[in-house]
Motif scaffolding. Structure first.
Motif, PDB file in Angstrom:
ATOM      1  N   GLY A  40       0.860  -1.186   0.000  1.00 47.15           N
ATOM      2  CA  GLY A  40       0.000   0.000   0.000  1.00 47.15           C
ATOM      3  C   GLY A  40       0.887   1.223   0.000  1.00 47.15           C
ATOM      4  O   GLY A  40       1.765   1.349   0.846  1.00 47.15           O
ATOM      5  N   VAL A  42       1.338   5.230   0.375  1.00 48.30           N
ATOM      6  CA  VAL A  42       0.701   6.447   0.879  1.00 48.30           C
ATOM      7  C   VAL A  42       1.638   7.615   0.665  1.00 48.30           C
ATOM      8  O   VAL A  42       2.848   7.494   0.813  1.00 48.30           O
ATOM      9  N   THR A  45       1.197  10.094  -4.574  1.00 50.26           N
ATOM     10  CA  THR A  45       1.414   9.031  -5.573  1.00 50.26           C
ATOM     11  C   THR A  45       1.221   9.554  -7.007  1.00 50.26           C
ATOM     12  O   THR A  45       1.350   8.787  -7.955  1.00 50.26           O
ATOM     13  N   ARG A  64      -5.230   2.335  -8.276  1.00 52.88           N
ATOM     14  CA  ARG A  64      -5.386   3.540  -7.446  1.00 52.88           C
ATOM     15  C   ARG A  64      -6.526   3.310  -6.469  1.00 52.88           C
ATOM     16  O   ARG A  64      -7.512   2.660  -6.799  1.00 52.88           O
ATOM     17  N   ILE A  65      -6.396   3.821  -5.254  1.00 51.64           N
ATOM     18  CA  ILE A  65      -7.465   3.721  -4.257  1.00 51.64           C
ATOM     19  C   ILE A  65      -8.220   5.035  -4.290  1.00 51.64           C
ATOM     20  O   ILE A  65      -7.638   6.097  -4.034  1.00 51.64           O
ATOM     21  N   GLU A  67     -10.832   6.023  -2.393  1.00 45.49           N
ATOM     22  CA  GLU A  67     -11.261   6.591  -1.104  1.00 45.49           C
ATOM     23  C   GLU A  67     -10.143   7.456  -0.513  1.00 45.49           C
ATOM     24  O   GLU A  67      -8.963   7.142  -0.669  1.00 45.49           O
ATOM     25  N   LYS A  70      -6.560   5.843   3.326  1.00 43.18           N
ATOM     26  CA  LYS A  70      -5.659   4.895   2.656  1.00 43.18           C
ATOM     27  C   LYS A  70      -5.200   3.808   3.628  1.00 43.18           C
ATOM     28  O   LYS A  70      -5.489   2.626   3.420  1.00 43.18           O
ATOM     29  N   SER A  71      -4.489   4.208   4.688  1.00 43.59           N
ATOM     30  CA  SER A  71      -3.947   3.208   5.617  1.00 43.59           C
ATOM     31  C   SER A  71      -5.054   2.397   6.277  1.00 43.59           C
ATOM     32  O   SER A  71      -4.877   1.227   6.597  1.00 43.59           O
ATOM     33  N   ASN A  73      -7.795   1.619   4.903  1.00 43.87           N
ATOM     34  CA  ASN A  73      -8.595   0.961   3.870  1.00 43.87           C
ATOM     35  C   ASN A  73      -8.388  -0.552   3.836  1.00 43.87           C
ATOM     36  O   ASN A  73      -7.265  -1.035   3.893  1.00 43.87           O
ATOM     37  N   PHE A  76      -5.927  -1.901   1.281  1.00 42.81           N
ATOM     38  CA  PHE A  76      -4.498  -1.865   1.609  1.00 42.81           C
ATOM     39  C   PHE A  76      -4.076  -3.084   2.388  1.00 42.81           C
ATOM     40  O   PHE A  76      -2.915  -3.466   2.389  1.00 42.81           O
ATOM     41  N   GLU A 221      -7.342   7.848  10.015  1.00 45.77           N
ATOM     42  CA  GLU A 221      -6.231   8.064   9.087  1.00 45.77           C
ATOM     43  C   GLU A 221      -5.235   9.090   9.658  1.00 45.77           C
ATOM     44  O   GLU A 221      -4.023   8.943   9.482  1.00 45.77           O
TER      45      GLU A 221
END
Ligand code: PEP
Ligand code: MN
Length: 333
Positions: A40, A42, A45, A64-65, A67, A70-71, A73, A76, A221
């Motif tokens: 993943g 972060v 990007t 690509r994420i 939302e 990220k962490s 998610n 990930f 997050e």
């Protein structure tokens, strides 16, 4: 952004790829499942050359994420996270009950409640020391002395302790608190969240009074972006137009969050309802919905409690709830 690694790739090849990505100012989360390994990424990007990455021999796919979280998610980190609170595990099938009074009132009170809830199956002891009260004239908690009394109860029972922090300047007082609670009113106190992100302490992040799940995950997050991934989410009801109950328990948040995030989620039916007789049915519903645990207010003398007596269970009532929850867990596991 996530990079899915091909099966059978050697450790050192993955390590080389991680170093290369980190040299581009990205933070890389490695998630190793039984069959898939996911990196993943972060940070910014936008400068990552997706085609180049995807064409590497060891990379299966790059996505690509969309939302903003990220962490936190699930994409990930496909496996459930387990948070270890001084030996008590929560998440991925590990169910734990946190019980205790709204506020610590005296040594005798907290020690007696601690012993009773432990006997009935609670594995963590709660007790507010710094209380976020709507009125400045109401009992504000015993503050630092309250934390000392919690420590005595911890020593007597061996139960890890949970208490709410309201001010980052108090962090040093929470050194012996095993799970630091961020209450509903502080869910979006971003400066507090950033400070907690710098610690390695497990954090119980309650949902804000009127916050969406996305906002709640963005608060998680904030803590994770600082490097602290030990977060347990706690659904405690949200403000709606309903007035018969203190809040409205959003039970759907449990399965919804289970899709969106790998973080454990527990439910606090006490603050959600505000009425002690509703705590049992809501606790059972939460366990049936897949919650990883519960937080329940218990008082040895609810009628004379200094805070939240109307929603507090007696130790006997808690015993009944705890046994009934265990039966539900047997059925749904
Ligand atoms: C509490 O746990 O005592 C509390 C104040 O909860 P909340 O932040 O959910 O209102
Ligand atoms: Mn309370």
């Amino acid at each position: 952004m996530i990079a899915i690694i091909k099966q059978g790739v050697k450790e050192n090849q993955i390590e080389n790829l991680i170093s290369w990505l980190e040299s581009q100012n990205l933070t890389v989360h490695l998630s190793k499942g039984e069959y898939t390994t996911i990196l993943g990424l972060v940070g910014d990007t936008s400068k990552v050359d997706i085609e180049l990455l995807e064409n590497l021999e060891i990379v299966e796919k790059v996505k690509r994420i969309s939302e903003p979280f990220k962490s936190a998610n699930r994409k990930f980190h496909p496996n459930d996270s387990v948070v270890d609170v001084s030996g008590v595990k929560i998440g991925d099938g590990n169910f734990a009950i946190i019980a205790g009074p709204c506020s610590v009132e005296s040594e005798a009170q907290i020690v007696e409640i601690a012993k009773r809830v432990k006997e009935s199956g609670a594995s963590l002891l709660r007790g507010g020391a710094f209380k976020p009260r709507t009125s400045p004239y109401d009992f504000q908690g015993l503050q630092a002395d309250g934390l000392e009394l919690l420590k005595i109860a911890k020593k007597e029972t061996g139960m890890p302790i949970v208490s709410e922090i309201m001010n980052a300047n108090h962090l040093s007082l929470f050194e012996n608190v095993d799970l630091i609670q961020v209450g509903a009113r502080n869910m979006q106190n971003f400066e507090l969240l950033k400070e907690l992100g710098k610690t390695k302490k497990p954090i119980l992040l309650k949902r804000g009074l009127a916050n969406t799940m996305k906002e709640w995950l963005m608060s998680a997050e904030y803590i994770m972006a600082g490097g602290n991934e030990n977060i347990i989410l706690c659904e405690r009801g949200i403000r709606t137009f309903e007035t018969y109950t203190r809040n409205t328990l959003d039970i759907a948040a449990v399965p919804m969050l289970d899709e969106l995030t790998h973080l454990p989620i527990i439910v606090d039916p006490s603050h959600a309802c505000g009425i002690s007789r509703l705590v049992k049915p809501m606790a059972l519903a939460s366990a049936a919905a897949g919650a990883d645990g519960l937080m329940i207010e218990v008082h040895n003398d609810p009628q004379n409690a200094l805070c939240d007596g109307a929603q507090s269970l007696t130790p006997d009532e808690f015993d009944d709830v705890s046994k009934s929850v265990a039966k539900i867990l047997e059925v749904v596991k």
